[in-house]
Design a protein around this motif. Structure first.
Motif, PDB file in Angstrom:
ATOM      1  N   ALA A  50      -8.125  -4.900   3.283  1.00 47.80           N
ATOM      2  CA  ALA A  50      -7.001  -4.335   2.537  1.00 47.80           C
ATOM      3  C   ALA A  50      -6.136  -5.452   1.949  1.00 47.80           C
ATOM      4  O   ALA A  50      -5.655  -5.357   0.818  1.00 47.80           O
ATOM      5  N   LEU A  51      -5.967  -6.528   2.716  1.00 50.97           N
ATOM      6  CA  LEU A  51      -5.172  -7.656   2.216  1.00 50.97           C
ATOM      7  C   LEU A  51      -5.801  -8.248   0.964  1.00 50.97           C
ATOM      8  O   LEU A  51      -5.126  -8.491  -0.036  1.00 50.97           O
ATOM      9  N   PHE A  52      -7.124  -8.448   1.022  1.00 50.82           N
ATOM     10  CA  PHE A  52      -7.807  -9.020  -0.142  1.00 50.82           C
ATOM     11  C   PHE A  52      -7.711  -8.081  -1.345  1.00 50.82           C
ATOM     12  O   PHE A  52      -7.441  -8.511  -2.462  1.00 50.82           O
ATOM     13  N   TYR A  53      -7.900  -6.807  -1.072  1.00 48.27           N
ATOM     14  CA  TYR A  53      -7.814  -5.803  -2.141  1.00 48.27           C
ATOM     15  C   TYR A  53      -6.464  -5.890  -2.858  1.00 48.27           C
ATOM     16  O   TYR A  53      -6.383  -5.926  -4.082  1.00 48.27           O
ATOM     17  N   MET A  54      -5.413  -5.968  -2.090  1.00 43.95           N
ATOM     18  CA  MET A  54      -4.072  -6.034  -2.684  1.00 43.95           C
ATOM     19  C   MET A  54      -3.858  -7.335  -3.440  1.00 43.95           C
ATOM     20  O   MET A  54      -3.240  -7.366  -4.493  1.00 43.95           O
TER      21      MET A  54
ATOM     22  N   ASN B 230       2.095 -12.553   1.375  1.00 46.67           N
ATOM     23  CA  ASN B 230       3.207 -12.128   2.226  1.00 46.67           C
ATOM     24  C   ASN B 230       3.627 -10.695   1.931  1.00 46.67           C
ATOM     25  O   ASN B 230       3.899  -9.908   2.830  1.00 46.67           O
ATOM     26  N   GLU B 231       3.704 -10.403   0.657  1.00 47.09           N
ATOM     27  CA  GLU B 231       4.078  -9.047   0.262  1.00 47.09           C
ATOM     28  C   GLU B 231       3.004  -8.054   0.708  1.00 47.09           C
ATOM     29  O   GLU B 231       3.315  -6.948   1.149  1.00 47.09           O
ATOM     30  N   ALA B 232       1.755  -8.452   0.616  1.00 47.39           N
ATOM     31  CA  ALA B 232       0.650  -7.580   1.029  1.00 47.39           C
ATOM     32  C   ALA B 232       0.728  -7.306   2.533  1.00 47.39           C
ATOM     33  O   ALA B 232       0.573  -6.169   2.985  1.00 47.39           O
ATOM     34  N   ARG B 233       0.993  -8.347   3.287  1.00 43.93           N
ATOM     35  CA  ARG B 233       1.158  -8.180   4.746  1.00 43.93           C
ATOM     36  C   ARG B 233       2.321  -7.242   5.046  1.00 43.93           C
ATOM     37  O   ARG B 233       2.238  -6.364   5.897  1.00 43.93           O
ATOM     38  N   HIS B 234       3.377  -7.446   4.310  1.00 37.27           N
ATOM     39  CA  HIS B 234       4.564  -6.611   4.493  1.00 37.27           C
ATOM     40  C   HIS B 234       4.248  -5.144   4.213  1.00 37.27           C
ATOM     41  O   HIS B 234       4.628  -4.264   4.980  1.00 37.27           O
ATOM     42  N   LEU B 235       3.538  -4.904   3.130  1.00 43.29           N
ATOM     43  CA  LEU B 235       3.174  -3.518   2.782  1.00 43.29           C
ATOM     44  C   LEU B 235       2.336  -2.877   3.887  1.00 43.29           C
ATOM     45  O   LEU B 235       2.552  -1.723   4.244  1.00 43.29           O
ATOM     46  N   LEU B 236       1.416  -3.629   4.427  1.00 45.99           N
ATOM     47  CA  LEU B 236       0.560  -3.082   5.485  1.00 45.99           C
ATOM     48  C   LEU B 236       1.350  -2.791   6.754  1.00 45.99           C
ATOM     49  O   LEU B 236       1.179  -1.756   7.393  1.00 45.99           O
TER      50      LEU B 236
ATOM     51  N   ILE C 263      -6.165   2.237   2.107  1.00 41.12           N
ATOM     52  CA  ILE C 263      -4.970   1.640   2.723  1.00 41.12           C
ATOM     53  C   ILE C 263      -4.043   2.754   3.201  1.00 41.12           C
ATOM     54  O   ILE C 263      -3.177   3.202   2.462  1.00 41.12           O
ATOM     55  N   PRO C 264      -4.233   3.195   4.425  1.00 44.79           N
ATOM     56  CA  PRO C 264      -3.414   4.300   4.935  1.00 44.79           C
ATOM     57  C   PRO C 264      -1.933   3.934   4.911  1.00 44.79           C
ATOM     58  O   PRO C 264      -1.569   2.807   5.266  1.00 44.79           O
ATOM     59  N   GLY C 265      -1.122   4.871   4.491  1.00 44.96           N
ATOM     60  CA  GLY C 265       0.333   4.668   4.542  1.00 44.96           C
ATOM     61  C   GLY C 265       0.922   4.005   3.317  1.00 44.96           C
ATOM     62  O   GLY C 265       2.136   3.962   3.171  1.00 44.96           O
ATOM     63  N   VAL C 266       0.088   3.439   2.432  1.00 40.74           N
ATOM     64  CA  VAL C 266       0.633   2.830   1.212  1.00 40.74           C
ATOM     65  C   VAL C 266       0.263   3.749   0.036  1.00 40.74           C
ATOM     66  O   VAL C 266      -0.915   3.912  -0.270  1.00 40.74           O
ATOM     67  N   SER C 267       1.256   4.353  -0.573  1.00 44.11           N
ATOM     68  CA  SER C 267       0.972   5.280  -1.665  1.00 44.11           C
ATOM     69  C   SER C 267       0.557   4.509  -2.912  1.00 44.11           C
ATOM     70  O   SER C 267       0.928   3.344  -3.088  1.00 44.11           O
ATOM     71  N   ILE C 268      -0.195   5.179  -3.775  1.00 48.25           N
ATOM     72  CA  ILE C 268      -0.624   4.530  -5.018  1.00 48.25           C
ATOM     73  C   ILE C 268       0.606   4.114  -5.826  1.00 48.25           C
ATOM     74  O   ILE C 268       0.637   3.024  -6.408  1.00 48.25           O
ATOM     75  N   VAL C 269       1.605   4.973  -5.836  1.00 47.10           N
ATOM     76  CA  VAL C 269       2.825   4.664  -6.597  1.00 47.10           C
ATOM     77  C   VAL C 269       3.442   3.353  -6.100  1.00 47.10           C
ATOM     78  O   VAL C 269       3.718   2.445  -6.880  1.00 47.10           O
ATOM     79  N   ASN C 270       3.600   3.272  -4.800  1.00 45.43           N
ATOM     80  CA  ASN C 270       4.222   2.085  -4.207  1.00 45.43           C
ATOM     81  C   ASN C 270       3.363   0.836  -4.422  1.00 45.43           C
ATOM     82  O   ASN C 270       3.854  -0.250  -4.742  1.00 45.43           O
ATOM     83  N   PHE C 271       2.084   1.031  -4.271  1.00 46.49           N
ATOM     84  CA  PHE C 271       1.106  -0.044  -4.434  1.00 46.49           C
ATOM     85  C   PHE C 271       1.154  -0.589  -5.869  1.00 46.49           C
ATOM     86  O   PHE C 271       1.262  -1.805  -6.093  1.00 46.49           O
ATOM     87  N   MET C 272       1.108   0.315  -6.838  1.00 49.49           N
ATOM     88  CA  MET C 272       1.095  -0.117  -8.239  1.00 49.49           C
ATOM     89  C   MET C 272       2.426  -0.738  -8.647  1.00 49.49           C
ATOM     90  O   MET C 272       2.479  -1.705  -9.400  1.00 49.49           O
ATOM     91  N   LYS C 273       3.505  -0.154  -8.136  1.00 51.82           N
ATOM     92  CA  LYS C 273       4.822  -0.706  -8.482  1.00 51.82           C
ATOM     93  C   LYS C 273       4.936  -2.135  -7.952  1.00 51.82           C
ATOM     94  O   LYS C 273       5.397  -3.035  -8.660  1.00 51.82           O
ATOM     95  N   THR C 274       4.476  -2.330  -6.711  1.00 52.11           N
ATOM     96  CA  THR C 274       4.518  -3.678  -6.133  1.00 52.11           C
ATOM     97  C   THR C 274       3.654  -4.631  -6.953  1.00 52.11           C
ATOM     98  O   THR C 274       4.073  -5.743  -7.282  1.00 52.11           O
ATOM     99  N   ALA C 275       2.452  -4.164  -7.309  1.00 56.33           N
ATOM    100  CA  ALA C 275       1.527  -5.026  -8.061  1.00 56.33           C
ATOM    101  C   ALA C 275       2.134  -5.401  -9.415  1.00 56.33           C
ATOM    102  O   ALA C 275       2.140  -6.575  -9.805  1.00 56.33           O
TER     103      ALA C 275
END
Lengths: 455, 248
Positions: free
Chosen positions: A392-396, A404-410, B90-102
């Motif tokens: 999941a980290l690599f994916y992000m 760091n942000e990826a770790r935080h999100l997880l 990625i359980p618990g991370v919504s697509i919205v949140n994921f895309m906004k962060t990206a």
């Protein structure tokens, strides 16, 4: 000094301290509190401080945290706190009725509480004298001093705390927020004793914030007895944010009558040692009890959650979900038990513990267990401990999200499973903010906030 | 845009890529075909910067920069996109949140302010429509419980959101029915511009009925053994990979 002698030494220190101050303790408290001390002393003398030889405390070295010299505070501290200032620290703008407990003593509120008719919220000591009928019917009826030395120790030193009484059919207009503050220039041993009685069909939300205003070492022995009448409903949330030299033993005894509903969230953000023991008795049929816990620890912190879910009657439902994130040298334990009695048919009882270790030296001990004597039940239990998901980290990261942000999100997603269950919207949002800060390592500043809080 | 020279790469000490040369210019679509185990996904992973792939020889130059010591997020922020063969849940991370962060991480890299809520919403709606991703999905956790088709569509949706310069789609067509494949292909075609490029990694020729590649390469046992125009794909479909084996 080896472990064997150290717990004996601590026990003797505590007994000596009690004997030295027994008169003052008794003089300061109501007779209904005092009358339990003798039995408590006998039990404490017999049980002492639990050591790691005690199966329930096997991975929680309580004695390591409790040795040393700690003063006892026998009188309510006279200095005043500016409530508004304390608030700014942590959970601002929460629409609640606020009460302060300072070093274990009821401090009250500077604002008038907006309570429905018949509801009593006051100091435990005051309640023991003014409302003896209610008090005597419940005080020390659920917390058995014969089972655990730390329970006996609480009853032995009990002096004050909070008392909440909700008569039949009453409902608090807004959540009650109890802020437990510790402020001291000396190392302190604090005892806090609370009693919550919800009558038939009563409803309340209780938010508890444990907060240090000093950097001194202190040790809190906190015990709450919570009794829910038929169809009563209590939402209980607790946020623990204490300094790294603190040790808190938090015993919660819940007694549920028919069709009652108890929800609990324990969020441990910061603590030296934090041990939460839940003893739930589903006394009558059709009760529901949900225990959720989330802990985030690093450094040398230790967080332990212990539960005993007693299904005494048929058709009850219980859920337990505890999750932890551990970094550095932090250690944690989960020790949960579901006990289903023979006549508790149609029980549904579930238990889960999931942990993430962020470093190779963090440690988690998990012991989920079931003891079932009925044959028509649905029960499950399980535990996992692992690392953050590398896939999941690599994916992000391939989406441009920094590591760091990826770790935080997880981590945040992991924690959110607990937080999303909090029913009070505004509280949930505040807790989300706090967890966010904690995960980003920005919360430790709050522990030094005595500099800003105390005039 | 992308220049791969004599690339050798190993995973856990085992050499998978044995000297790859590939040159991709802006505006081009390349298809890389090959049997299972030929090294297609390893090549994609090497370009994206996956740490289990160890480059032992050769180099990857992307928009003039050697990717050697560049971490995956920096590659992504410079316009590289990898569509996964097996998108991660990625359980618990919504697509919205994921895309906004990206999006915001990418904007931060370019020195831009975070995207406003309304702008983001507009962008989401626009791109969802483009790839036919149901709006119900965007509030769910990333890929969690998605069907195979939904996962692939989500990859194309993310690509549309991030507008990469170079997109590598690793078997994006596998596990799709013909309608879903059309939608994916349509997304790729619509996003094609003169300044971007796409590498399609695929096992079958099917996708290439809908996305017309400028070049087709055949990867076999870690080497590109044949490169030609789009007609190569048809030939492969007809004769199978055994044909390549014989040729080599």
């Amino acid at each position: 000094m080896n472990l064997l002698t150290s717990d004996t030494v601590i026990k003797q220190q505590i007994i000596d301290q009690f004997e030295k101050h027994a008169d003052e303790l008794n003089k300061g408290s109501g007779s209904q509190i005092n009358r339990f001390r003798k039995q408590a002393l006998n039990d404490f003398n017999r049980l002492g401080i639990p050591t790691t030889k005690n199966e329930n405390y096997r991975y929680t070295p309580v004695d390591r945290f409790l040795h040393g010299n700690y003063d006892l505070e026998l009188l309510a501290n006279p200095f005043r706190i500016n409530l508004e200032d304390v608030f700014k620290c942590n959970i601002p703008e929460l629409d609640t009725d606020v009460l302060l407990i300072l070093n274990g003593f009821y401090y009250g509120s500077e604002r008038q509480l907006n309570l429905p008719d018949g509801v009593i919220i006051c100091s435990l000591n005051e309640a023991s004298q003014r409302y003896p009928d209610i008090f005597n019917a419940h005080y020390s009826k659920y917390a058995d001093t014969a089972t655990d030395g730390l329970v006996a120790m609480n009853t032995l030193f009990a002096r004050d705390g909070i008392f909440v009484y909700l008569p039949e059919d009453t409902e608090l207009n807004r959540p009650l927020q109890i802020i437990n503050l510790t402020y001291s220039f000396n190392n302190l041993r604090i005892t806090r004793r609370n009693l919550v009685v919800a009558g038939k069909n009563a409803k309340a939300g209780i938010v508890i914030c444990d907060h240090s205003l000093c950097e001194q070492s202190y040790h809190i022995n906190s015990l709450s007895e919570i009794c829910l009448g038929d169809h009563a409903h209590i939402d209980y949330a607790r946020i623990q944010n204490e300094n790294n030299l603190s040790a808190q033993i938090n015993n919660v005894f819940v007694n549920q009558q028919a069709n009652s509903h108890f929800n609990s969230h324990i969020i441990t953000l910061h603590a030296g040692l934090s041990r939460n023991n839940f003893y739930v008795k589903l006394r009558d049929p059709y009760c529901e009890c949900n225990l959720y816990g989330l802990f985030l620890c690093d450094g040398n912190q230790h967080v332990a959650n212990y539960t005993l879910m007693n299904h005494d009657s048929p058709n009850c439902l219980s859920n337990q979900l505890f999750k932890g994130i551990l970094d550095d040298e932090a250690t944690g334990t989960f020790n949960g038990k579901i006990f289903v009695r023979q006549d508790a048919q149609k029980t549904r009882a579930y238990q889960r513990n999931n942990n993430i270790l962020l470093s190779s030296s963090a440690k988690m001990n998990s012991k989920p267990h079931l003891e079932i004597y009925a044959d028509d039940v649905k029960c499950s239990h399980g535990a996992t401990t692992g690392q953050l998901d590398n896939e999941a980290l690599f994916y992000m990261r391939t989406r441009g999200i920094g590591v760091n942000e990826a770790r935080h999100l997880l981590m945040y997603a992991f924690a959110n499973e607990i937080v999303s269950e909090i029913s009070v919207d505004v509280l949930r949002e505040r807790i989300i903010e706090l967890i966010d800060k904690r995960l980003r390592g920005e919360l430790s500043r709050c522990n030094n906030c005595d500099i800003h809080c105390i005039p | 845009m992308l220049e791969i020279k004599n690339l050798h790469a190993s995973i856990e000490g085992k050499e998978i890529l044995k000297g790859i040369d590939l040159h991709v210019k802006a505006g081009e679509i390349h298809a890389i075909m090959g049997p299972n185990g030929s090294g297609k996904s390893t090549l994609a992973a090497a370009i994206a910067g996956r740490d289990i792939v160890e480059i032992t020889e050769g180099e990857i130059i992307y928009i003039g920069e050697n990717l050697k010591d560049m971490n995956p997020e920096e590659r992504a922020r410079k316009g590289l996109f990898l569509g996964f063969q097996y998108p991660v849940e990625i359980p618990g991370v919504s697509i919205v949140n994921f895309m906004k962060t990206a999006i915001n991480e990418n904007r931060k890299f370019k020195g831009l302010e975070p995207i406003s809520a309304s702008e983001f919403l507009k962008l989401m709606n626009e791109k969802q429509e483009l790839v036919g991703l149901h709006s119900k999905l965007t509030n769910r956790s990333v890929n969690e419980g998605f069907s195979g088709g939904e996962k692939k569509r989500n990859e194309i949706f993310q690509m549309a959101m991030l507008e990469p310069l170079l997109a590598i789609l690793d078997e994006t067509d596998s596990g799709l029915d013909i309608d879903a494949m059309k939608i994916v292909a349509n997304g790729v075609n619509k996003l094609k511009r003169s300044d971007n490029a796409t590498i399609l990694i695929t096992h079958y020729q099917r996708l290439l009925d809908f996305v017309i590649p400028d070049f087709v390469h055949v990867l076999y046992k870690g080497r590109i053994v044949k490169s030609s125009g789009k007609e190569l794909a048809l030939e492969l479909e007809e004769k199978g990979y055994e044909w390549i084996e014989e040729e080599v």
